[in-house]
Design a protein around this motif. Structure first.
Motif, PDB file in Angstrom:
ATOM      1  N   UNK A 254      34.996  34.412  38.017  1.00  0.00           N
ATOM      2  CA  UNK A 254      35.561  35.798  37.631  1.00  0.00           C
ATOM      3  C   UNK A 254      35.475  36.675  38.727  1.00  0.00           C
ATOM      4  N   UNK A 255      36.531  37.021  39.599  1.00  0.00           N
ATOM      5  CA  UNK A 255      36.462  37.677  40.822  1.00  0.00           C
ATOM      6  C   UNK A 255      36.702  39.028  40.655  1.00  0.00           C
ATOM      7  N   UNK A 291      40.908  49.000  44.224  1.00  0.00           N
ATOM      8  CA  UNK A 291      41.184  48.812  45.664  1.00  0.00           C
ATOM      9  C   UNK A 291      41.729  47.467  46.001  1.00  0.00           C
ATOM     10  N   UNK A 292      42.332  47.097  47.204  1.00  0.00           N
ATOM     11  CA  UNK A 292      42.555  45.783  47.515  1.00  0.00           C
ATOM     12  C   UNK A 292      41.345  45.149  48.355  1.00  0.00           C
ATOM     13  N   UNK A 293      40.784  43.986  48.094  1.00  0.00           N
ATOM     14  CA  UNK A 293      39.650  43.344  48.509  1.00  0.00           C
ATOM     15  C   UNK A 293      40.107  42.048  48.793  1.00  0.00           C
ATOM     16  N   UNK A 294      39.073  41.403  49.760  1.00  0.00           N
ATOM     17  CA  UNK A 294      39.057  40.044  49.857  1.00  0.00           C
ATOM     18  C   UNK A 294      37.646  39.368  49.790  1.00  0.00           C
ATOM     19  N   UNK A 295      37.696  38.620  49.029  1.00  0.00           N
ATOM     20  CA  UNK A 295      36.191  37.886  48.591  1.00  0.00           C
ATOM     21  C   UNK A 295      36.266  36.434  48.990  1.00  0.00           C
ATOM     22  N   UNK A 296      34.837  35.990  49.700  1.00  0.00           N
ATOM     23  CA  UNK A 296      34.760  34.650  49.967  1.00  0.00           C
ATOM     24  C   UNK A 296      33.926  33.876  49.092  1.00  0.00           C
ATOM     25  N   UNK A 297      34.124  32.766  48.401  1.00  0.00           N
ATOM     26  CA  UNK A 297      33.530  31.888  47.466  1.00  0.00           C
ATOM     27  C   UNK A 297      33.018  30.727  47.875  1.00  0.00           C
ATOM     28  N   UNK A 298      31.772  30.235  47.535  1.00  0.00           N
ATOM     29  CA  UNK A 298      31.277  28.979  48.269  1.00  0.00           C
ATOM     30  C   UNK A 298      31.772  27.855  47.007  1.00  0.00           C
ATOM     31  N   UNK A 299      32.528  26.842  47.511  1.00  0.00           N
ATOM     32  CA  UNK A 299      32.812  25.785  46.948  1.00  0.00           C
ATOM     33  C   UNK A 299      31.518  24.966  46.106  1.00  0.00           C
ATOM     34  N   UNK A 300      30.480  24.983  47.018  1.00  0.00           N
ATOM     35  CA  UNK A 300      29.327  24.270  46.351  1.00  0.00           C
ATOM     36  C   UNK A 300      28.769  24.937  45.124  1.00  0.00           C
ATOM     37  N   UNK A 301      28.541  26.409  45.163  1.00  0.00           N
ATOM     38  CA  UNK A 301      27.950  26.891  44.166  1.00  0.00           C
ATOM     39  C   UNK A 301      28.840  27.625  43.148  1.00  0.00           C
ATOM     40  N   UNK A 305      30.083  34.972  48.240  1.00  0.00           N
ATOM     41  CA  UNK A 305      29.130  35.061  49.382  1.00  0.00           C
ATOM     42  C   UNK A 305      29.460  36.121  50.311  1.00  0.00           C
ATOM     43  N   UNK A 306      30.842  36.842  50.209  1.00  0.00           N
ATOM     44  CA  UNK A 306      31.042  38.102  50.908  1.00  0.00           C
ATOM     45  C   UNK A 306      32.307  38.684  50.468  1.00  0.00           C
ATOM     46  N   UNK A 307      32.437  40.048  50.648  1.00  0.00           N
ATOM     47  CA  UNK A 307      33.468  40.650  50.259  1.00  0.00           C
ATOM     48  C   UNK A 307      33.820  41.726  51.312  1.00  0.00           C
ATOM     49  N   UNK A 308      35.236  42.087  51.273  1.00  0.00           N
ATOM     50  CA  UNK A 308      35.961  42.893  52.278  1.00  0.00           C
ATOM     51  C   UNK A 308      36.446  43.880  51.647  1.00  0.00           C
ATOM     52  N   UNK A 336      46.800  44.791  60.397  1.00  0.00           N
ATOM     53  CA  UNK A 336      46.111  43.288  60.386  1.00  0.00           C
ATOM     54  C   UNK A 336      44.669  43.515  60.910  1.00  0.00           C
ATOM     55  N   UNK A 337      43.743  42.859  60.017  1.00  0.00           N
ATOM     56  CA  UNK A 337      42.435  43.067  60.385  1.00  0.00           C
ATOM     57  C   UNK A 337      41.808  41.734  60.761  1.00  0.00           C
ATOM     58  N   UNK A 338      40.751  41.703  61.438  1.00  0.00           N
ATOM     59  CA  UNK A 338      40.027  40.291  61.676  1.00  0.00           C
ATOM     60  C   UNK A 338      38.554  40.507  60.807  1.00  0.00           C
ATOM     61  N   UNK A 339      38.310  39.611  59.994  1.00  0.00           N
ATOM     62  CA  UNK A 339      37.028  39.599  59.419  1.00  0.00           C
ATOM     63  C   UNK A 339      36.260  38.302  59.705  1.00  0.00           C
ATOM     64  N   UNK A 340      34.998  38.632  60.241  1.00  0.00           N
ATOM     65  CA  UNK A 340      34.022  37.461  59.978  1.00  0.00           C
ATOM     66  C   UNK A 340      33.241  37.450  58.832  1.00  0.00           C
TER      67      UNK A 340
END
Length: 438
Positions: A254-255, A291-301, A305-308, A336-340
């Motif tokens: 659930x994101x 708000x517009x957000x980008x989230x990163x999910x771990x495939x293992x768990x 793990x991160x949110x922009x 355009x944004x670059x995000x680590x």
């Protein structure tokens, strides 16, 4: 404003250029100009259309990047990319007398509605006219879809649609498509009518798995780069991760308290980035905003793990591309944004000079991609103009739609051919063009 009006009036201009440590990218130096227009390409193929009434066109590149198939209405042509030779052509033979004239039928059907609106509310104003235009477009598309289904009823087909960034498995044995994928609110349809993802076996010409569970419109589904997983995201704000061997759902995540809109795999298949709308509480006021957000999910768990956070509540559109250097290029309308995601370092890198919500909607970036080595970024603007940036050399190229040129074709896009170091792009004026960059 219609799309045609946008194309006629739009003047492409860059507000913020790609840069390295504040130094703007310069035009690349070579035997060919770095700034070219449609018509200045290395080669071009004119697409054969079955009828001018068919305004959608699409293309696909073979796994070995040697062939490209282009669909123009009822025509499908296959070309050798290196030689431009047409290898095969498929054309649905039809009796034109049996074809529906969709635009005429739509106008005839809507005439009583237009008449009643005029009697009740007076002449069409700036509010009613765009709504009627949208209704006419949707009605026309529905009739064209119906006609296509009738025409191709005798041809082997699958009853679904593609909606992924990587529809085929790494070895090309399976591909993904979705069924029952119509707009709906949560809980709006019976369980048997909810969207499903079908894993289809090319060789056996049969279904391998049906992946279910989403309660809302599926916006993205894709095989992982290593082929071990399948991920999906939907309008209900959830992401699912499936085992591609067994079809089992490993994680339901659930994101967002809103709709997901796009997704991307990390090159090592260990993480997924999902973009969409989520609610955030403003620290100063305590008021919730979408708000517009980008989230990163771990495939293992299956954990985030991160949110922009994009920050601008008016932003509505975003695409993402994950590079082999582990940073993510994110479009936000015309920026355009670059995000680590692992260091949470963000840089605002590029922006088109556009003012106004409607112009940003039309001009916003429609596609973004990295080269395999993470060196070059390619992005397409809504008018068909393409920017290419080499971040190692900090140089750029541009392939631009001529100003004022209006086009009627939908489905434009590009593909970077790694082995040939060549860009091919399908443009709205009905040409498949190729460019090489030095």
């Amino acid at each position: 404003m219609s799309r045609q009006e946008f194309l006629a009036d739009f003047v492409y201009s860059v507000r913020k250029q790609f840069n390295v440590n504040g130094t703007p990218a310069s035009w690349a130096q070579g035997s060919k100009p770095a700034h070219r227009f449609w018509g200045d390409e290395d080669s071009a193929i004119g697409i054969a259309y079955s009828s001018h009434d068919h305004t959608n066109h699409h293309y696909a590149v073979s796994c070995d990047a040697k062939l490209v198939a282009v669909c123009g209405g009822l025509n499908v042509s296959i070309y050798d990319i290196a030689t431009q030779e047409r290898r095969a052509q498929f054309c649905m033979s039809i009796d034109r007398a049996n074809l529906m004239d969709a635009p005429s039928l739509v106008d005839e059907s809507l005439a009583p509605i237009v008449s009643q609106i005029t009697r009740t509310h007076g002449p069409m104003d700036s509010v009613i006219q765009p709504l009627l235009h949208t209704l006419r477009e949707n009605y026309t598309k529905a009739l064209q879809d119906l006609q296509g289904s009738l025409l191709f009823a005798s041809v082997p087909h699958v009853d679904g649609k593609l909606c992924g960034s990587r529809d085929s498995s790494s070895r090309g044995k399976h591909f993904l498509y979705v069924t029952n994928n119509h707009g709906l609110q949560r809980g709006g349809r019976p369980l048997a009518e909810l969207p499903e993802i079908v894993v289809y076996d090319y060789a056996l010409k049969s279904t391998k798995f049906v992946l279910a569970g989403h309660g809302g419109y599926i916006v993205w589904t894709s095989f992982s780069p290593d082929g071990r997983y399948i991920a999906s995201a939907s309008h209900e704000g959830t992401c699912r991760i499936f085992d591609s061997t067994t079809g089992d759902c490993r994680h339901k995540v659930d994101l967002m308290d809103g709709q997901c809109s796009s997704g991307a795999w990390s090159p090592d298949s260990q993480h997924i980035a999902i973009c969409g709308k989520d609610k955030r509480i403003a620290t100063e006021t305590g008021v919730a905003a979408s708000l517009l957000v980008t989230v990163v999910i771990s495939v293992e768990t299956g954990k985030q793990v991160a949110s922009f956070d994009h920050g601008d509540p008016s932003s509505r559109h975003s695409s993402i591309a994950w590079s082999s250097r582990n940073d993510i290029a994110i479009t936000q309308d015309t920026d355009i944004y670059f995000w680590d995601p692992f260091s949470d370092n963000t840089m605002h890198s590029f922006s088109i000079d556009v003012e106004g919500r409607m112009l940003k909607t039309y001009a916003g970036f429609s596609q973004i991609s990295w080269s395999a080595d993470g060196k070059r970024l390619i992005v397409m603007c809504g008018d068909g103009t393409i920017e290419v940036w080499d971040r190692d050399a900090n140089v750029r190229w541009r392939v631009q739609r001529p100003q004022g040129l209006t086009t009627k074709r939908f489905g434009q896009g590009f593909h970077w051919l790694e082995k040939l170091q060549m860009l091919i792009c399908l443009n709205g004026d009905g040409y498949l063009r190729s460019y090489t960059f030095e």
